[in-house]
Write a protein that holds these residues in place. Structure first.
Motif, PDB file in Angstrom:
ATOM      1  N   CYS A 114      79.687  15.139 -21.737  1.00 27.11           N
ATOM      2  CA  CYS A 114      78.276  14.997 -20.889  1.00 27.11           C
ATOM      3  C   CYS A 114      77.393  14.822 -21.737  1.00 27.11           C
ATOM      4  CB  CYS A 114      78.189  16.384 -20.117  1.00 27.11           C
ATOM      5  SG  CYS A 114      76.895  16.305 -19.046  1.00 27.11           S
ATOM      6  N   CYS A 145      74.652  17.991 -20.853  1.00 25.30           N
ATOM      7  CA  CYS A 145      75.012  19.656 -21.554  1.00 25.30           C
ATOM      8  C   CYS A 145      76.130  19.428 -22.420  1.00 25.30           C
ATOM      9  CB  CYS A 145      75.342  20.342 -20.289  1.00 25.30           C
ATOM     10  SG  CYS A 145      77.059  19.805 -19.576  1.00 25.30           S
ATOM     11  N   CYS A 174      80.492  15.848 -14.465  1.00 26.11           N
ATOM     12  CA  CYS A 174      80.586  16.815 -15.431  1.00 26.11           C
ATOM     13  C   CYS A 174      81.044  18.172 -14.442  1.00 26.11           C
ATOM     14  CB  CYS A 174      79.353  17.281 -16.004  1.00 26.11           C
ATOM     15  SG  CYS A 174      79.296  18.355 -17.140  1.00 26.11           S
ATOM     16  N   CYS A 224      77.869  20.896 -15.430  1.00 24.51           N
ATOM     17  CA  CYS A 224      76.352  20.965 -14.833  1.00 24.51           C
ATOM     18  C   CYS A 224      76.433  20.068 -13.562  1.00 24.51           C
ATOM     19  CB  CYS A 224      75.601  20.181 -15.902  1.00 24.51           C
ATOM     20  SG  CYS A 224      75.565  18.567 -16.286  1.00 24.51           S
TER      21      CYS A 224
END
Ligand code: ZN
Length: 85
Positions: A33, A36, A55, A58
């Motif tokens: 991602c 994050c 994701c 997040c």
């Protein structure tokens, strides 16, 4: 769907076996991602094109072009003229 191809169970098995054998010589890499750094998926080295990823951590949804999210060892050094930290 107009162009949908209906595969028989036998044809699916054949295609799965073919896919697995084709992937034998390839390496896997993690797609992370961009927000994050969580690992979204893993793709083989011949993967190309765009991927719609969500994701799990997040919950952001992102479109990734595999060509832009490829980690090449040492490319940072080369791009910076060998003076990368
Ligand atoms: Zn994330």
């Amino acid at each position: 769907m107009k162009n949908a191809v209906v595969l028989s169970a036998e044809e699916k098995r054949k295609r799965l076996a073919l896919s697995a054998s084709e992937a034998e010589g390839l390496t896997l890499r993690d797609i992370r991602c961009p927000y994050c750094d969580f690992i979204i998926t893993r793709v083989f080295s011949d993967a190309s094109g765009h991927y719609l990823a969500k994701c799990q951590k997040c919950k952001r949804q992102v479109v990734l072009n595999f060509a832009y999210f490829r980690r090449q060892k040492g490319i940072g050094k080369r791009k910076a003229g060998g003076s990368a930290k």
